[in-house]
Design an enzyme around this catalytic site. Structure first.
Site, PDB file in Angstrom:
ATOM      1  N   TYR A 100       0.857  -1.180   0.000  1.00 42.70           N
ATOM      2  CA  TYR A 100       0.000   0.000   0.000  1.00 42.70           C
ATOM      3  C   TYR A 100       0.894   1.230   0.000  1.00 42.70           C
ATOM      4  CZ  TYR A 100      -3.343   3.488   1.878  1.00 42.70           C
ATOM      5  OH  TYR A 100      -4.107   4.603   2.075  1.00 42.70           O
ATOM      6  N   ASP A 109       9.441   2.677  -1.125  1.00 43.66           N
ATOM      7  CA  ASP A 109       8.510   3.365  -0.224  1.00 43.66           C
ATOM      8  C   ASP A 109       8.898   3.021   1.221  1.00 43.66           C
ATOM      9  OD1 ASP A 109       4.855   3.329   0.219  1.00 43.66           O
ATOM     10  OD2 ASP A 109       6.483   4.239   1.374  1.00 43.66           O
ATOM     11  N   LYS A 142       5.352   9.250   8.319  1.00 46.61           N
ATOM     12  CA  LYS A 142       5.263   8.725   9.683  1.00 46.61           C
ATOM     13  C   LYS A 142       6.337   9.287  10.622  1.00 46.61           C
ATOM     14  CE  LYS A 142       2.997   4.548   7.937  1.00 46.61           C
ATOM     15  NZ  LYS A 142       1.617   4.600   8.438  1.00 46.61           N
TER      16      LYS A 142
HETATM   17  P1  KE4 Z   1      -0.397   8.294   4.644  1.00 43.59           P
HETATM   18  O1  KE4 Z   1      -1.000   9.018   3.471  1.00 43.59           O
HETATM   19  O2  KE4 Z   1      -1.420   7.485   5.419  1.00 43.59           O
HETATM   20  O3  KE4 Z   1       0.439   9.243   5.540  1.00 43.59           O
HETATM   21  O4  KE4 Z   1       0.700   7.269   4.089  1.00 43.59           O
HETATM   22  C1  KE4 Z   1       0.319   6.319   3.124  1.00 43.59           C
HETATM   23  C2  KE4 Z   1       1.283   5.150   3.207  1.00 43.59           C
HETATM   24  C3  KE4 Z   1       2.272   5.040   2.244  1.00 43.59           C
HETATM   25  N1  KE4 Z   1       3.171   4.027   2.280  1.00 43.59           N
HETATM   26  C4  KE4 Z   1       3.137   3.097   3.261  1.00 43.59           C
HETATM   27  C5  KE4 Z   1       4.146   2.000   3.273  1.00 43.59           C
HETATM   28  C6  KE4 Z   1       2.153   3.170   4.285  1.00 43.59           C
HETATM   29  O5  KE4 Z   1       2.125   2.233   5.260  1.00 43.59           O
HETATM   30  C7  KE4 Z   1       1.211   4.217   4.257  1.00 43.59           C
HETATM   31  C8  KE4 Z   1       0.102   4.327   5.288  1.00 43.59           C
HETATM   32  N2  KE4 Z   1       0.001   3.255   6.233  1.00 43.59           N
HETATM   33  C9  KE4 Z   1      -1.322   3.044   6.795  1.00 43.59           C
HETATM   34  C10 KE4 Z   1      -1.310   1.814   7.712  1.00 43.59           C
HETATM   35  N3  KE4 Z   1      -0.451   0.785   7.351  1.00 43.59           N
HETATM   36  C11 KE4 Z   1      -1.787   4.245   7.528  1.00 43.59           C
HETATM   37  C12 KE4 Z   1      -2.922   4.005   8.497  1.00 43.59           C
HETATM   38  C13 KE4 Z   1      -4.247   4.384   7.911  1.00 43.59           C
HETATM   39  O6  KE4 Z   1      -4.451   4.238   6.691  1.00 43.59           O
HETATM   40  O7  KE4 Z   1      -5.096   4.830   8.719  1.00 43.59           O
END
Ligand code: KE4
Length: 430
Positions: free
Chosen positions: A146, A241, A269
């Site tokens: 993701y 990523d 993060k």
């Molecule tokens: P954000 O747009 O949520 O800041 O980041 C997207 C993203 C991009 N790449 C990786 C590897 C990620 O894990 C994420 C976002 N992770 C999720 C949970 N694994 C965020 C939690 C959520 O969606 O509420």
């Protein structure tokens, strides 16, 4: 022992009248594990505190940022001090270059970078940059990975080499994902076949170097090196990523752990110390294609936000100065927790596969090794749901999905390890 959740229940009912599912991000709704999510009032160190006076040991850490525990004093102080000088200018500040220098110290592959406000923005823009730099349209991502919710990355798992991307969400027109190839993770042959099927047409590969969004799945030996070799051979860019793995699996992320140099890296993060912040960066010749220098457009009102910069500087400074103690400590504590629960499951003949890289890990309720999304999907999600609810009742809050990574922080103590194993003894006897 069943905890009281009466105040959280009322707040959930109120929230459902306002927010779809009562949440501002789907996974928080507990839909895949059952039960209602407690509403939090505050958190400190490794512990979360809810509206009904219950406390929980935190193993999702705001989905990654809280590697130093909640309300880490230097980060709190940095935010407080910055807030007094205005929350946002929409103009340049010295703090942006200060945080960027710390990022480059940890990620030498990042010759130039740009801050954004989320991991989604970082990954979306890195893809646009790769397409603009190469003049090619196709991209490769992997099932179970993701990279945020931008349209071209919301592709249904399973579209193979020949078939074009299939929308993975309503509202994404097929044309938007027709150039997105979703391949199985840890399968270099599938990647070679995709390049053979689309010669000189693939702009980039983007991947989680250690998958966290299917649960934790490490790269097979030689896999990342193979992707680097294939992309170099075909003039495509390798985008790693590190939104989740950055500053997590090592201070320099997975690219340092596995010694692979990408063309672009995306971050999020931890970089913002818990405030909204993402970044993308890498080769200067690629980054210089970005507006206002080059033809690839990207912009953001709150990019480089002074509070996020202050929080990120405080967090990265602490990680850098204390690297030699922090990462071995995280390794030890996480191994004790992950392997301790695995041993309890073995004693009870409960099928459990444990994957871990540093302080991110997942207990998969399956007897099979988990090396890709297909094998992760053999997990008994109902069993995970029962485990999650039973652990929550014991005061241990795991990520509310079988397909998420759990995280340990430097605030998790030896007593917290014992507390967790004791809770697991009860939860796995349920
Ligand atoms: P954000 O747009 O949520 O800041 O980041 C997207 C993203 C991009 N790449 C990786 C590897 C990620 O894990 C994420 C976002 N992770 C999720 C949970 N694994 C965020 C939690 C959520 O969606 O509420």
């Amino acid at each position: 022992m069943s905890l009281s959740h009466s105040r959280s229940h009322l707040l959930q009912q109120k929230a459902e009248a306002i927010f779809p599912g009562g949440v501002n991000s789907p996974v928080r709704a507990f839909r895949s594990v059952g039960g209602e999510p407690p509403f939090l009032t505050h958190a400190e160190g490794a512990w979360l505190y809810d509206e009904d006076g219950n406390r929980y040991l935190d193993f999702f850490g705001s989905w990654g940022p809280m590697i130093l525990g909640h309300a880490f004093p230097p980060v709190v102080e940095a935010i407080r001090e910055a807030a007094g000088r205005s929350a946002s200018f929409g103009a340049s500040t010295a703090a942006e270059a200060e945080l960027a220098a710390l990022v480059q110290q940890c990620f030498p592959s990042v010759e130039k970078l740009r801050f954004v406000s989320s991991g989604t923005e970082a990954c979306m823009t890195a893809i646009r940059l790769a397409r603009g730099f190469t003049g090619r349209n196709f991209i490769i991502k992997f099932e179970g990975c993701y990279h945020g919710h931008s349209d071209c990355l919301l592709v249904k798992a399973g579209s193979g080499v020949a078939t074009l991307g299939i929308p993975g969400s309503a509202g994404v027109p097929p044309e938007t994902v027709m150039y997105t190839l979703a391949l199985p993770f840890n399968d270099l042959e599938a990647v070679r076949a995709a390049f053979a099927a689309h010669p000189d047409q693939i702009a980039c590969i983007i991947l989680e170097p250690v998958v966290g969004n299917a649960g934790t799945i490490p790269p097979a030996p030689g896999y990342l090196e193979g992707l680097r070799e294939i992309t170099r051979e075909h003039g495509s860019l390798l985008i790693i990523d590190e939104v989740m793995t950055g500053f997590r699996v090592t201070l320099g992320g997975a690219q340092r752990l596995y010694n692979v140099q990408p063309d672009l890296t995306t971050l999020g993060k931890i970089i913002g110390g818990g405030l909204p912040c993402g970044a993308f960066g890498g080769r200067a010749d690629v980054m210089n294609c970005l507006a206002p220098l080059g033809p690839v457009y990207q912009a953001g009102t709150l990019s480089g936000n002074p509070l996020a910069m202050a929080a990120g500087i405080a967090m990265l400074n602490h990680l850098i100065v204390n690297e030699q103690t922090i990462y071995p400590q995280l390794e030890r504590a996480t191994a004790q927790i992950a392997e301790g629960v695995a041993a309890i499951a073995r004693e009870r003949n409960i099928p459990l596969t444990t994957n871990r890289v540093g302080s991110m890990f997942t207990w998969f309720f399956t007897s099979q090794p988990v090396t890709d999304f297909a094998s992760a999907s053999t997990s008994d999600t109902a069993a995970f749901g029962r485990f999650h609810r039973a652990m929550l009742d014991q005061g241990v809050w795991l990520p509310p999905s079988q397909f998420e990574a759990a995280f340990v922080s430097t605030a998790h103590t030896a007593e917290d390890v014992a507390f967790t194993l004791n809770a697991a003894h009860t939860a796995l006897s349920a």
